[in-house]
Design an enzyme around this catalytic site. Structure first.
Site, PDB file in Angstrom:
ATOM      1  N   GLU A  46       0.739  -1.070  -0.038  1.00 20.71           N
ATOM      2  CA  GLU A  46      -0.058  -0.058  -0.067  1.00 20.71           C
ATOM      3  C   GLU A  46       1.037   1.045   0.039  1.00 20.71           C
ATOM      4  O   GLU A  46       2.044   1.367   0.385  1.00 20.71           O
ATOM      5  CB  GLU A  46      -0.783   0.012   1.406  1.00 20.71           C
ATOM      6  CG  GLU A  46      -1.632   1.332   1.554  1.00 20.71           C
ATOM      7  CD  GLU A  46      -2.214   1.342   2.908  1.00 20.71           C
ATOM      8  OE1 GLU A  46      -3.364   1.797   3.205  1.00 20.71           O
ATOM      9  OE2 GLU A  46      -1.607   0.626   3.989  1.00 20.71           O
ATOM     10  N   ASN A 106      -7.198   5.923  -1.558  1.00 25.17           N
ATOM     11  CA  ASN A 106      -6.191   5.058  -1.475  1.00 25.17           C
ATOM     12  C   ASN A 106      -6.336   3.881  -2.439  1.00 25.17           C
ATOM     13  O   ASN A 106      -7.334   3.133  -2.130  1.00 25.17           O
ATOM     14  CB  ASN A 106      -6.127   4.444  -0.007  1.00 25.17           C
ATOM     15  CG  ASN A 106      -4.807   3.906   0.447  1.00 25.17           C
ATOM     16  OD1 ASN A 106      -4.343   3.253  -0.446  1.00 25.17           O
ATOM     17  ND2 ASN A 106      -4.862   3.829   1.697  1.00 25.17           N
ATOM     18  N   LYS A 123      -9.732   1.446  -1.737  1.00 22.85           N
ATOM     19  CA  LYS A 123      -9.693   1.179  -0.508  1.00 22.85           C
ATOM     20  C   LYS A 123     -11.000   1.424   0.199  1.00 22.85           C
ATOM     21  O   LYS A 123     -11.629   2.466   0.088  1.00 22.85           O
ATOM     22  CB  LYS A 123      -8.650   1.468   0.494  1.00 22.85           C
ATOM     23  CG  LYS A 123      -8.454   0.869   1.862  1.00 22.85           C
ATOM     24  CD  LYS A 123      -7.424   1.575   2.540  1.00 22.85           C
ATOM     25  CE  LYS A 123      -7.018   1.079   4.099  1.00 22.85           C
ATOM     26  NZ  LYS A 123      -6.013   1.498   4.550  1.00 22.85           N
ATOM     27  N   GLU A 142      -6.429   8.428   7.890  1.00 25.87           N
ATOM     28  CA  GLU A 142      -6.854   7.970   6.666  1.00 25.87           C
ATOM     29  C   GLU A 142      -8.324   8.483   6.384  1.00 25.87           C
ATOM     30  O   GLU A 142      -8.612   9.021   5.039  1.00 25.87           O
ATOM     31  CB  GLU A 142      -6.785   6.499   6.526  1.00 25.87           C
ATOM     32  CG  GLU A 142      -5.650   5.855   6.398  1.00 25.87           C
ATOM     33  CD  GLU A 142      -5.462   4.488   6.058  1.00 25.87           C
ATOM     34  OE1 GLU A 142      -5.917   4.276   4.760  1.00 25.87           O
ATOM     35  OE2 GLU A 142      -5.062   3.619   6.732  1.00 25.87           O
ATOM     36  N   CYS A 168      -4.560  -3.060   3.074  1.00 26.29           N
ATOM     37  CA  CYS A 168      -4.313  -3.009   4.427  1.00 26.29           C
ATOM     38  C   CYS A 168      -5.572  -3.302   5.161  1.00 26.29           C
ATOM     39  O   CYS A 168      -5.839  -4.314   5.328  1.00 26.29           O
ATOM     40  CB  CYS A 168      -4.175  -1.346   4.611  1.00 26.29           C
ATOM     41  SG  CYS A 168      -3.208  -1.321   6.269  1.00 26.29           S
ATOM     42  N   ASN A 193       0.297  -1.018   4.998  1.00 23.63           N
ATOM     43  CA  ASN A 193       1.303  -0.089   6.024  1.00 23.63           C
ATOM     44  C   ASN A 193       0.704  -0.052   7.236  1.00 23.63           C
ATOM     45  O   ASN A 193      -0.216   0.485   7.595  1.00 23.63           O
ATOM     46  CB  ASN A 193       1.311   1.275   5.520  1.00 23.63           C
ATOM     47  CG  ASN A 193       2.248   1.646   4.210  1.00 23.63           C
ATOM     48  OD1 ASN A 193       2.651   2.564   3.825  1.00 23.63           O
ATOM     49  ND2 ASN A 193       2.360   0.698   3.536  1.00 23.63           N
TER      50      ASN A 193
END
Length: 310
Positions: A46, A106, A123, A142, A168, A193
């Protein structure tokens, strides 16, 4: 046998000052190593092009637009695509995407062996919080810098099989795998991550966090009879540690390869996509065994609603 030689290309830390060009050189070096080991698909983490920037708070979110890619490939990443085409190697990597109409995601992409982008995923399960939180040991913003993905959990026919992607935190949610499982997925590619320290539970050590990483990936693989390739960015990024633990898991839920370091490291494994057939035609034969008349709550509500008290 339908063999895909997969390279899980774990990356060590990327510092805030590192340029895209420097990072791409590292990615190319990993790709060259993967090629020397016979890989025909390479999977990167990621946000593979930058440091994990959501750990920092800025009031004006647009100040962080420099971490986002406006097109893919672009000038910085073009050499990576060219090397992939030269090697005849498909690839998957994650990055921060800024769309032409101003949306922030993302994102992860999948290319074919010619370097052409054939799949994109954004994501869905964004962790963390929106505003600065003084109670946390470090920030995880995020939800401030990204929007939830709008493409769903698609799969693609590529490399002789059915391939899906996630990013993730998605790996922790059974719905991620099951939606792809219902499309016959045979290999799920996941970049991550993940901080080595839980911002809200400091006593939770890195071993517990690695345990949860393995648990989530192994359960998703087993319960959907699919290969899962989960690849992390690891090490100390400007004082903020990320754990590694990149791994390849077979359709029985067993780990067949796992990273030993928190640096740039390549794991290569020959994944037989036909190994997914047994699980898909026995215990996880969805058409015979699923009872959807009892699953309504999964899509009709989000939060848990306990029964009334007596």
């Amino acid at each position: 046998m339908r063999i895909v030689n997969v390279a899980a290309a774990q990356m060590g830390p990327i510092q805030k000052a590192d340029s895209r060009e420097a990072v791409v050189k590292r990615m190319i070096a990993l790709m060259d190593e993967a090629k020397s080991k016979g890989a025909d698909l390479i999977v990167y983490p990621e946000l593979a092009l930058t440091t994990f920037f959501p750990r920092w708070y800025v009031e004006d979110r647009s100040e962080f637009d420099n971490w986002f890619e406006r097109e893919m490939p672009n000038a910085a990443t073009k050499p990576l695509f060219e090397r992939a085409a030269q090697h005849g190697m498909a690839m998957n990597f994650g990055y921060a995407e800024l769309t032409p109409d101003g949306h922030h995601f993302n994102t992860a992409i999948l290319t074919d062996k010619s370097g052409k982008i054939v799949g994109k995923y954004r994501k869905v399960h964004l962790p963390g919080h929106v505003d600065y939180d003084t109670k946390r040991s470090h920030q995880h913003l995020e939800k401030r810098y990204f929007e939830p993905g709008d493409l769903g959990f698609k799969v693609w026919r590529e490399l002789g099989g059915i391939i899906g992607m996630a990013i993730c935190n998605d790996r922790r949610w059974p719905e991620t795998y099951r939606v792809m499982g219902l499309q016959g997925v045979e290999m799920v590619l996941i970049g991550y991550n993940t901080p080595s320290v839980n911002a809200e539970k400091s006593e939770e050590g890195v071993e517990k966090r690695l345990f949860h990483n393995r648990l989530s990936v192994q359960a998703g693989a087993y319960q959907n009879a699919t290969w899962v390739v989960a690849v992390g960015k690891a090490g100390n990024e400007d004082g903020h540690p990320l754990f590694g633990g990149s791994l390849i898991v077979d359709p029985d839920g067993e780990i067949v390869a796992e990273a030993k370091t928190e640096d740039d490291e390549v794991l290569v494994h020959a994944c037989d996509l036909d190994a997914t057939t047994f699980g898909k035609t026995t215990i996880f034969d969805f058409a015979r065994h699923r009872r959807i008349e009892h699953y309504g709550l999964i899509t009709s509500q989000t939060g848990a609603v306990p029964p009334p008290e007596k």
